[in-house]
Every structure is written in C-alpha cells, then in structure tokens.
Design a protein around this motif. Structure first.
Motif, PDB file in Angstrom:
ATOM      1  N   ASN A  43       0.863  -1.172   0.000  1.00  0.00           N
ATOM      2  CA  ASN A  43       0.000   0.000   0.000  1.00  0.00           C
ATOM      3  C   ASN A  43       0.905   1.228   0.000  1.00  0.00           C
ATOM      4  N   THR A  95       0.702   3.607   3.087  1.00  0.00           N
ATOM      5  CA  THR A  95       1.085   3.159   4.427  1.00  0.00           C
ATOM      6  C   THR A  95       2.338   2.301   4.454  1.00  0.00           C
ATOM      7  N   GLU A 141       2.259  -0.831   4.056  1.00  0.00           N
ATOM      8  CA  GLU A 141       1.861  -2.158   4.514  1.00  0.00           C
ATOM      9  C   GLU A 141       1.798  -3.137   3.344  1.00  0.00           C
ATOM     10  N   GLU A 147      -6.199  -0.480  -1.976  1.00  0.00           N
ATOM     11  CA  GLU A 147      -5.057  -0.944  -1.185  1.00  0.00           C
ATOM     12  C   GLU A 147      -3.762  -0.936  -1.985  1.00  0.00           C
TER      13      GLU A 147
END
Length: 490
Positions: free
Chosen positions: A10, A13, A15, A74
C-alpha cells in the motif's frame, strides 16, 4: 524448487497487501502454451456464446465491485470512490465490446466495382490467437481491460502481466473471469517484475502485444517484439493541454481543469498538465482555478504517488518551474512523500522540463496567450499527442480547434470524457504511442482482416488472367478503363 515471490505494498502506508510469484521465462512460456490451446476453443465458439460468457463476466465484475475497488484502493492508495469509478468504466467497455463484436467483425459483403462485376467479395476480421497484455498501475482495472475486453471479444485468448505495483488486481481479474469461463484458461495472469513482462513480449507465439506505460519502456517492448515481427499497440504517456477560450464558462473550465490535473494524484496519462488561457480571461480564470485548488488536499481528495521513484521527477519539475515561473499554488513544500499537494505555476518557459516532459503528478503550468490560435499552436508544440481539452461556448470554433489539436482524442467543455464513451477509440500519436483500444477500432486492433473474392460467372471475352488472353481482350480492357477513368474533372 522454491518459487521466488515479491510483495505488493500500500503506497500510502507501506503495509504489505499481498505476496505474488515472480513468474520466470519458463512459467510465461507455459502460460502462453495453455493460452494457445484455449484460443482454439474460444475462437471456435459461436459469437453468441462468447457474447453470453463475456456478459456473464461483466455481471461477476459488477457483483464484486466493492471488493475489487477495495483491492485497487489498497494497491494504489487512490480513494475507494475513484477506484469504483474506474471499475464502472471498465464494466461499460466490457459490455460494449461483448455486444458489438459480431456486428463489427463479422463477415460482410463489399462492393466489387465495375472491374469486378463478375465477383462477390466479403471481408471479415479473424482472431490473432494469443494476445499479451502488459498493464499499468495507475488504472489497474480500466486501462488493461481496454485491451483485455476487446481482445477477448474478438476471439483471442489473453495472457496478462499487470504492473508489479498492482499484481493482486491482475490476479483477481483472471479469477473472476474463470467464474464465467471455467472450461479453458482463456484469460491468465502472470506476475513479476520487468523480466516477466520482457519474457511475455519476446514470446514468438503471440499474435499481438498491447502495452500501456512510459514511452521509454514502450521502445524496449517494441524492440523485443521486433525480433519476432510481433505487432504492438502502445498506449504511452502524455503532456496534455487544456485551452480556455475568451468566451469559456470559467467556473466550469476551472473545475474541469483542476479535476483533470489533480485526480488520481495527477497520475493519468490523459490528465491535464499544460493550461493555455486567452489573455482577456486569464486573470479571472486563474483566480477561479487557484481558489478551487486551495480546497483540495492530498491524502483526502486524492491518494499518494503510487510509484516511489516518481517523487523525484515531480520534485525536479516543481523546482524547475518555480525557478523560472511564478508560483500560484503550492511549491516545493507540496512534496511530502508519498503525498504531493496541488501545485500551479504560471509563466514557465515552454522549453523547460516542467512543460516538455511528462510529470505524472498533481502539477500544472499555466500560460497566458494572445488568442486561441496561439494557444492551439503551443498545445501542438509537443512530442506527445495523447489527448487535450477545449473550453469555449462557440461550438463551431471549439469543434475546429478540437479537430486541429494534434492528439488522438479531444474533449470539449468537459475533461477526459472520451474515455467514458465505449464507441470512441483511445490512443495517441507521436511519443504517446500508436494503435487504438476501445470502440470498433479497438476490436479490429486485435484481429487480422480476411478478404475473400469469389467469381460468380466468367466475363465473356475478358479472360484477363490467362496465358490464352488475346489482343482483342486487352483492347476491350483499355476501352473499358478509358470509359471509366479517362475523363478529366474540370
């Protein structure tokens, strides 16, 4: 043997979204082999059967719209609403391709002319076989589906290599297609980095490669295709211009300009990057544009810069523009990786990188022109030629300007609206690439024309394609051609 993998992240972020295999040349080779067998079955289906399965795939995509939009969000960081919009557009294109393929590509009679009076002639468009699609990350559903849907509707099997930044979206598309077409692997996804895409482009069994990405990468893909004379459709970058005429609706123009430039964090090949405004409305337009830009924030109204390396290019272009031009909105401090707030700079020289090179970020340059003709000349003075926009209340003048714009597509009193019309072809000229996706041209892009002529009866005294042809037949031919074509127009 252990299969190497890579992670998709992502970008907002950092992540991990998912882990995917790095398909090597052998895996790609095997996928193309499976596709060869699948395309024999798929192409042999009656057109109505392909149509039914593609419309079912459309229904599956629509039913999973929220799930797929969440995955796009995402992997790209873009807002869910923007992800939803691109999937909806992809669905409408899939619907159009499925419903129109038979009509556009099916056999039809063509006129034979006087010289072919004794002939019947037909033309149809046949599948190429296996099509390799190399997709981008900025619109990971809409853009590759512009090739995938039309290639499938034309009767081809597809091997899809998504961007390494959005592999999960590519994998999910193939999984959803298999729910509608479980019999054969008509659509497969291979994942990996640049080496995977290179292996796909180099496979001699492909009937065509459809590539979307940078101009520099397109040249490398084209070189790989050249080894096997594999045809290529290339949808590359842009440096699209936005022209504001003296009679334009300034509020509507500013609203469209801002969205065209800043949506998806400016990561749109057909997005607005250069703005040319006629002198008499320059100041009020700029006030309108900057006022609206002040209300737009990165991380709220649009997402992050998806590809980390692009940050350096955006920062370099902002530095270049602000050194030579006048800052209207934002500046160097707008870059707060992975986000970039809106940047508007005026009076930037036309030979600067910020004006000549694709930025692919939420930045625009604005320039005053003495009239709309100068604006058009500046808009056309670019190596790119993907799309553009004209805002004018004079429909005749706007149409003339739109036609004169050196682009594959132009929107009038709207922005990027052509992308939402499935019947319109999408593609550019110059450094923006060649070939077309979408519409009837997009269907034909993934086919080969097949011409058939059949003699219905012999022309008495006119057997011209025989060694027994006599001088009398040649004389009759000369008289006929002279009658048909020998009169000069005065």
């Amino acid at each position: 043997m252990t299969t190497l993998t890579f992670d998709s992240l992502n970008p907002a972020t950092g992540e991990v979204v998912g882990s995917h295999p790095k398909h090597d040349a052998r895996a790609v080779h095997e996928a193309v082999g499976r596709a060869e067998a699948a395309t024999t079955w798929w192409a042999a289906l009656p057109p109505g059967e392909r149509r039914r399965r593609l419309l079912d795939f459309k229904a599956v995509l629509t039913g999973r719209l929220r799930e797929l939009a969440a995955l796009v969000h995402e992997e790209t960081g873009k807002p869910v609403g923007d992800a939803t919009l691109e999937i909806v557009l992809a669905v409408t294109h899939l619907d159009w391709a499925a419903r129109n393929a038979a009509k556009v590509l099916g056999p039809r009679r063509v006129a034979t002319g006087m010289m072919g009076l004794n002939l019947a002639a037909t033309l149809e468009y046949l599948p190429l076989g296996v099509v390799g699609v190399i997709g981008p990350w900025n619109y990971p559903v809409f853009t590759p589906m512009g090739s995938i849907a039309y290639a499938l509707a034309a009767g081809n099997a597809v091997v899809f290599k998504p961007s390494e930044l959005t592999p999960g979206v590519g994998v999910r598309l193939a999984e959803l297609f298999a729910e509608s077409v479980p019999e054969q692997p008509v659509l497969q996804t291979v994942t990996g980095l640049g080496e995977t895409g290179a292996a796909l482009a180099a496979d001699p069994r492909l009937g065509k490669v459809a590539f979307t990405g940078s101009t520099a990468t397109a040249k490398r893909v084209m070189a790989a295709c050249a080894e096997n004379l594999t045809p290529l459709v290339a949808e590359c970058g842009g440096k699209d211009a936005f022209i504001v005429d003296a009679d334009a609706d300034l509020a509507a123009a500013a609203d469209a300009c801002l969205w065209g430039a800043m949506s998806n964090a400016g990561q749109t090949c057909a997005g607005v990057e250069r703005v040319y405004v006629v002198d008499s409305v320059y100041e009020p337009f700029l006030r309108e544009l900057s006022g609206r830009a002040a209300e737009v924030k990165a991380g709220e109204d649009y997402g992050p810069i998806t590809m980390p390396a692009q940050i350096d290019i955006i920062r370099r272009h902002i530095d270049d523009a602000t050194k030579s031009g006048k800052v209207v909105t934002g500046g160097r401090d707008s870059v707060r990786a992975p986000f970039v707030d809106p940047v508007i700079v005026e009076d930037v020289p036309e030979d600067s990188p910020a004006v000549r090179e694709e930025t692919f970020g939420p930045t625009i340059t604005v320039r005053r022109t003495r009239d709309v003709q100068e604006a058009l000349e500046l808009a056309n003075a670019s190596a790119y030629g993907l799309a553009g926009t004209i805002f004018s209340r004079d429909a005749r003048r706007a149409t003339r300007l739109a036609r004169a714009m050196r682009t594959g597509m132009t929107a009038v009193n709207s922005v990027i609206s052509f992308a939402g019309v499935p019947a319109l072809p999408f593609g550019g000229v110059g450094d923006s690439g060649f070939g077309r996706i979408h519409g009837a041209d997009g269907l034909r892009e993934f086919t080969r024309p097949k011409a058939v002529s059949r003699q219905r009866f012999a022309l008495p005294g006119m057997n011209l394609t025989s060694f027994r042809r006599g001088p009398g037949e040649l004389e009759r031919l000369i008289r006929l051609v002279t009658f048909l074509h020998g009169r000069r127009k005065r």
